[in-house]
Enzyme design. Structure first.
Site, PDB file in Angstrom:
ATOM      1  N   TYR A 258       0.843  -1.205   0.000  1.00  0.00           N
ATOM      2  CA  TYR A 258       0.000   0.000   0.000  1.00  0.00           C
ATOM      3  C   TYR A 258       0.880   1.257   0.000  1.00  0.00           C
ATOM      4  O   TYR A 258       0.633   2.204  -0.754  1.00  0.00           O
ATOM      5  CB  TYR A 258      -0.905  -0.026   1.238  1.00  0.00           C
ATOM      6  CG  TYR A 258      -1.956   1.066   1.286  1.00  0.00           C
ATOM      7  CD1 TYR A 258      -3.135   0.957   0.553  1.00  0.00           C
ATOM      8  CD2 TYR A 258      -1.787   2.189   2.103  1.00  0.00           C
ATOM      9  CE1 TYR A 258      -4.115   1.952   0.622  1.00  0.00           C
ATOM     10  CE2 TYR A 258      -2.758   3.176   2.180  1.00  0.00           C
ATOM     11  CZ  TYR A 258      -3.928   3.056   1.439  1.00  0.00           C
ATOM     12  OH  TYR A 258      -4.886   4.041   1.508  1.00  0.00           O
ATOM     13  N   LYS A 262       0.844   4.063  -3.007  1.00  0.00           N
ATOM     14  CA  LYS A 262       0.432   5.460  -2.815  1.00  0.00           C
ATOM     15  C   LYS A 262       1.603   6.415  -3.118  1.00  0.00           C
ATOM     16  O   LYS A 262       1.391   7.525  -3.602  1.00  0.00           O
ATOM     17  CB  LYS A 262      -0.127   5.666  -1.406  1.00  0.00           C
ATOM     18  CG  LYS A 262      -1.446   4.901  -1.163  1.00  0.00           C
ATOM     19  CD  LYS A 262      -2.580   5.362  -2.076  1.00  0.00           C
ATOM     20  CE  LYS A 262      -3.932   4.760  -1.715  1.00  0.00           C
ATOM     21  NZ  LYS A 262      -5.031   5.210  -2.569  1.00  0.00           N
TER      22      LYS A 262
END
Ligand SMILES: NC(=O)c1ccc[n+]([C@@H]2O[C@H](COP(=O)([O-])OP(=O)(O)OC[C@H]3O[C@@H](n4cnc5c(N)ncnc54)[C@H](O)[C@@H]3O)[C@@H](O)[C@H]2O)c1
Length: 353
Positions: A258, A262
């Site tokens: 993640y 991002k």
């Protein structure tokens, strides 16, 4: 007579002598403690009900209201006392601090009049709040999500200004379906759809989770940007807002997949902001802190999650999806004039800690 309503913050419910005992009892029954709820103390009780996925039934809210009004615990409900340390008096801080003023949306009528805005992830959480706000400010929303039921509920709430597109943003054909539904100029795109990882550190990474997180959080937004930018360039302008995360700003907010995804989306935002500067196409990002939504979190990887747990105690508070929509709608609107390549933390100040 109690002034507590389902819209009152959790903090006030816990402070009520009778309702507080019941709420703590319920938490203890679910293996939770008041301390674990610390980031959520400012949220309305009704928000907790929405987020609980049925674990916190509406009947319990009625029982809490009765407890607060009568000062007595209704029969048959679990109870637990306040933790011992809450009895400790606050030190004198030399300044009076009142309760934080409650916030509600301030709609800007007509801000999106005549504009078409594509919003992904529109069936739930932040995407739903963004879609709703844009429609109530005069815009037409091309609402994209894998959840057809969620989109149908959104359209039923907001009417014909919502054009639902049930699609998986990782499927190459989804970008064509979005352009076809828009049927003309796309004024703005909000890439909100995204998924979490399992907090895994790199030695624990599961290939399936890595691929899914990269495809949804990076490939999907890139494909939609690639599809809408030519039209925006031809029309002399457009605004793109990519939803990143606190995990785009630091290494401690999520797992390797993640966090990497991002950070990659920040790279795509900055590269595009540079490439299109001066054309009228603006590309910015919003980095939410913790937000009360239904976002699913896979079973935690043991090593990585033990590390991220240490940081999570520093989260200033959980925001509501509508608070994020306020930041995102601003960057989607023409008020974002002169902003390009901004990574805007919308996190109550977490990123400066
Ligand atoms: N909730 C938080 O605390 C938080 C914090 C930081 C960043 N974010 C980011 O905000 C964004 C929205 O998160 P949320 O909390 O509202 O989550 P959510 O789960 O409530 O909503 C996400 C929506 O995206 C949709 N979606 C998922 N995969 C999709 C796909 N392949 N194609 C189309 N739609 C898809 C889901 O069906 C869901 O409706 C995400 O990008 C997330 O990473 C959330």
């Amino acid at each position: 007579m109690s002034n507590l309503t389902p819209a009152s913050p959790l903090r006030d419910w816990l402070a009520d002598p009778a309702a507080g005992q019941v709420l703590r009892g319920m938490l203890a029954q679910g293996g939770q403690s008041e301390q674990a709820l610390a980031p959520a103390l400012g949220l309305p009780l009704e928000q907790l009900v929405k987020m609980s996925g049925g674990k916190f039934p509406p009947e319990l809210v009625d029982a809490l209201v009765t407890a607060a009004e009568t000062g007595r615990v209704p029969e048959g409900l679990p109870t637990a006392p306040p933790p011992a340390d809450t009895a400790t008096a606050e030190p004198d801080l030399g300044v009076e601090i009142g309760a934080a003023e409650p916030w509600s949306e301030q709609i800007t009528p007509g801000r999106f009049d005549g504009q078409t805005v594509v919003v992904t992830g529109a069936a739930s959480g932040i995407g739903r709040a963004v879609a709703s706000r844009i429609v109530r400010e005069g815009g037409r929303v091309i609402a994209v999500d894998v959840s057809g039921d969620g989109l149908a509920a959104l359209a039923a709430d907001l009417g014909a200004a919502v054009v639902p597109v049930t699609a998986d943003i990782t499927a190459p054909a989804s970008a064509d379906a979005v352009l076809a539904a828009a049927g003309g100029r796309v004024d703005a795109l909000a890439n909100v759809a995204g998924v979490m990882d399992d907090d895994a550190a790199v030695h624990e990474v599961d290939d399936k989770i890595w691929d899914r997180v990269m495809r949804i959080n990076v490939d999907g937004p890139m494909r939609l940007m690639r599809a809408v930018v030519p039209g925006m360039l031809a029309a002399g302008g457009g605004r793109i807002v990519n939803i990143v995360s606190e995990a785009a700003l630091r290494g401690s907010a999520a797992g390797a997949a993640y966090t990497t995804s991002k950070h990659a989306l920040v790279g795509l935002t900055k590269s595009s902001a540079y490439q299109y500067a001066g054309t009228g196409v603006q590309v910015n990002a919003v980095a939410p802190g913790a937000v009360a939504t239904g976002i699913q979190v896979p079973a935690a990887a043991p090593f990585g999650s033990s590390r991220t747990a240490r940081m999570r105690v520093a989260i200033p508070g959980l925001a509501m999806a509508e608070e994020l929509a306020a930041s995102i709608a601003f960057l989607l609107s023409k008020d974002a004039v002169n902003l390009n390549g901004v990574i805007l933390p919308s996190d109550g100040g977490w990123s400066v800690a």
